[in-house]
Write an enzyme that holds these catalytic residues in place. Structure first.
Site, PDB file in Angstrom:
ATOM      1  N   TRP A 193      34.192  -4.124  -7.369  1.00 21.86           N
ATOM      2  CA  TRP A 193      34.182  -4.212  -5.953  1.00 21.86           C
ATOM      3  C   TRP A 193      34.099  -2.862  -5.254  1.00 21.86           C
ATOM      4  CZ3 TRP A 193      30.748  -7.510  -3.738  1.00 21.86           C
ATOM      5  CH2 TRP A 193      30.773  -8.678  -4.437  1.00 21.86           C
TER       6      TRP A 193
ATOM      7  N   ASP B  52      28.649 -12.542  -9.201  1.00 23.05           N
ATOM      8  CA  ASP B  52      29.317 -13.340 -10.057  1.00 23.05           C
ATOM      9  C   ASP B  52      28.534 -14.330 -11.156  1.00 23.05           C
ATOM     10  OD1 ASP B  52      31.236 -12.446  -8.661  1.00 23.05           O
ATOM     11  OD2 ASP B  52      31.976 -14.584  -7.773  1.00 23.05           O
TER      12      ASP B  52
ATOM     13  N   GLN C 240      25.283 -15.494  -8.552  1.00 21.32           N
ATOM     14  CA  GLN C 240      25.180 -15.112  -6.981  1.00 21.32           C
ATOM     15  C   GLN C 240      24.075 -13.997  -6.743  1.00 21.32           C
ATOM     16  OE1 GLN C 240      28.177 -15.926  -4.315  1.00 21.32           O
ATOM     17  NE2 GLN C 240      27.281 -17.728  -5.545  1.00 21.32           N
TER      18      GLN C 240
END
Length: 472
Positions: free
Chosen positions: A283, A23, A39
């Site tokens: 993801w 992110d 991140q």
């Protein structure tokens, strides 16, 4: 410019120098620099205990890497969050200080099944973002027992004083207010009208000019059930008074492609421009993509505007996205400009990147654009009226995950599609329909760079291919 240490390293998209990234965090403009935090796990090319990586740019295209800003400690890993310029020094760190708000995630406690393991903390910089410290009084906003309680976005309150903060808590968005960024008061909860979304993540809330006044836009990312599978980002248009958010239109997808997630916007930009950055992955397969020493890329930063596609009311406004000025202003070589009846084909150097635009006549309701390379791999965009279909099943390396290319991807636009722009950069194709009224973002991993584009259909078209100059 990024270091080209493998064939999928992009020229214009931000990637970490090495290791894992997801992110975007802490997007703030200050002192002539766009700060991008993210991140980051410096120990591997898969997700691990989260840090905040840090980079800066003057144009949102060419990036300078900096040391890690925040490391995990005994209070938790450093999950997603935001940053602001505290012009008056309300938090006590000095006038003009930069203040970051992030989630402290106790990963070990979460493994044991404990609740309430996510709390919010502060960090600050007194030197324009060169160095960062954590606030000794962390956490500043404690969890009352929520399983998920993360990703704070802080911004000046529309009441004219103080601050607001929103964060994701499972099925709701929690709204807080503060005078000093340290003591927070709960104002309300907002429940987006959605089913099967997993959990909400990375919310954002910001005002935009809606012609006759201000509208507020809420961004929300969901971990599952995006339109083409896996994770994705949505938005709502509505009203916000510093205490509660009221939606005026249903949830809409900000990007219909497989690879646009955790999108948030910059604070403190000049002229109140609203610039959005999304993580370019999904993801379902983010930890499996076939890059080498690094994994994770950001989509091109985009400037947002509200686009009216119906009656002049908030219910009809949609977000329009265009690449930021820094990308549009890059010098470029025009390789081809072809006007006439389709099909038309243009060849371009196999450098791994190109900027391609196709515009069709109003009479053409069905057409396609196909990228291909020397070994027959291809990436296709098929347009039918207001619908588009993207097929990357034969685009190169596709077998690293069963979720990557199981079928073609679909999109529904607000108006019939008349133009398609493809920005190709090594491992990605970002598609802007109708000058950014709709978008689809996709990762691709061709074994050879794409070097040809063909437009097919029954009407007239203009095909333009340019090669932007790689930033220094």
């Amino acid at each position: 410019m990024q270091a080209f240490n493998d064939p999928f390293r992009p020229a214009f998209h931000f990637t970490p120098e090495a290791h894992w990234m997801n992110d975007p965090n802490g997007l703030v403009f200050s002192g002539g620099l766009y700060h991008l935090f993210y991140q980051y796990f410096p120990g591997d090319v898969v997700w691990g205990p989260m840090h905040w990586g840090h980079a800066t740019s003057v144009d949102l295209v060419s990036w300078r890497h900096h040391p890690v800003a925040f490391f995990p400690d005994e209070k938790g890993w450093i999950f997603s969050g935001s940053a602001v310029v505290d012009a008056t020094g309300s938090a006590g760190f000095g006038s003009g200080s930069l203040v970051a708000v992030f989630t402290l995630h106790d990963g070990e406690a979460r493994k044991r099944g404990a609740l309430g393991v996510e709390n919010q903390g502060l960090g600050f910089s007194r030197d324009g973002g060169a160095t960062w410290e954590k606030y000794a009084g962390n956490p500043v906003l404690r969890n009352s027992g929520e399983s998920d309680f993360r990703d704070p976005k802080v911004f000046p309150s529309p009441t004219g004083s103080g601050w607001n903060l929103i964060l994701a808590a499972g099925d709701r968005i929690k709204i807080y207010s503060s005078d000093d960024l340290r003591d927070w008061r709960h104002e309300s909860d907002f429940f987006p009208d959605a089913e099967g979304f997993g959990v909400w993540e990375c919310p954002d809330l910001f005002p935009m000019n809606a012609g006759t006044g201000l509208a507020w836009v809420m961004l929300l990312s969901q971990t599952t059930a995006a339109p083409n599978g896996g994770s994705g980002t949505r938005y709502l248009v509505g009203d916000f008074d510093g205490h509660a958010f009221t939606a005026r239109a249903p949830l809409q997808w900000i990007d219909w492609g497989k690879d646009y997630y955790a999108a948030v916007t910059y604070s403190n930009t000049v002229g109140d421009k609203r610039i959005i950055v999304g993580w370019m992955s999904n993801w379902q397969y983010a930890a499996k993509t076939p890059t080498r020493s690094w994994r994770g890329a950001m989509a091109l930063p985009r400037e947002l505007s509200l686009d009216l596609s119906g009656e002049p009311s908030l219910e009809s406004w949609r977000l329009k996205q265009t690449p930021v000025r820094g990308f549009e202003d890059l010098p470029r070589s025009e390789i081809a400009r072809i006007s006439g009846p389709m099909p038309v084909t243009a060849e371009f150097p196999p450098a791994g990147y190109a900027d391609i635009t196709l515009a069709v006549t109003d009479a053409c309701d069905s057409f396609s654009v196909e990228l291909s390379n020397a070994v027959g791999e291809r990436f296709t965009v098929q347009c039918e009226g207001c619908a588009a279909r993207v097929d990357r099943r034969r685009s190169g390396i596709v077998d690293f995950s069963a979720d990557y290319a199981t079928s073609s991807q679909t999109m529904e636009a607000a108006l019939p599609i008349r133009s398609v722009r493809l920005i190709v950069d090594a491992c990605s194709v970002e598609i802007f329909f109708n000058e950014g009224s709709s978008t689809m973002t996709n990762l691709v991993f061709p074994s050879r760079p794409f070097s040809s584009v063909t437009a097919s259909g029954s009407g007239l078209a203009e095909l333009i291919v340019t090669i932007p100059k790689i930033p220094e």
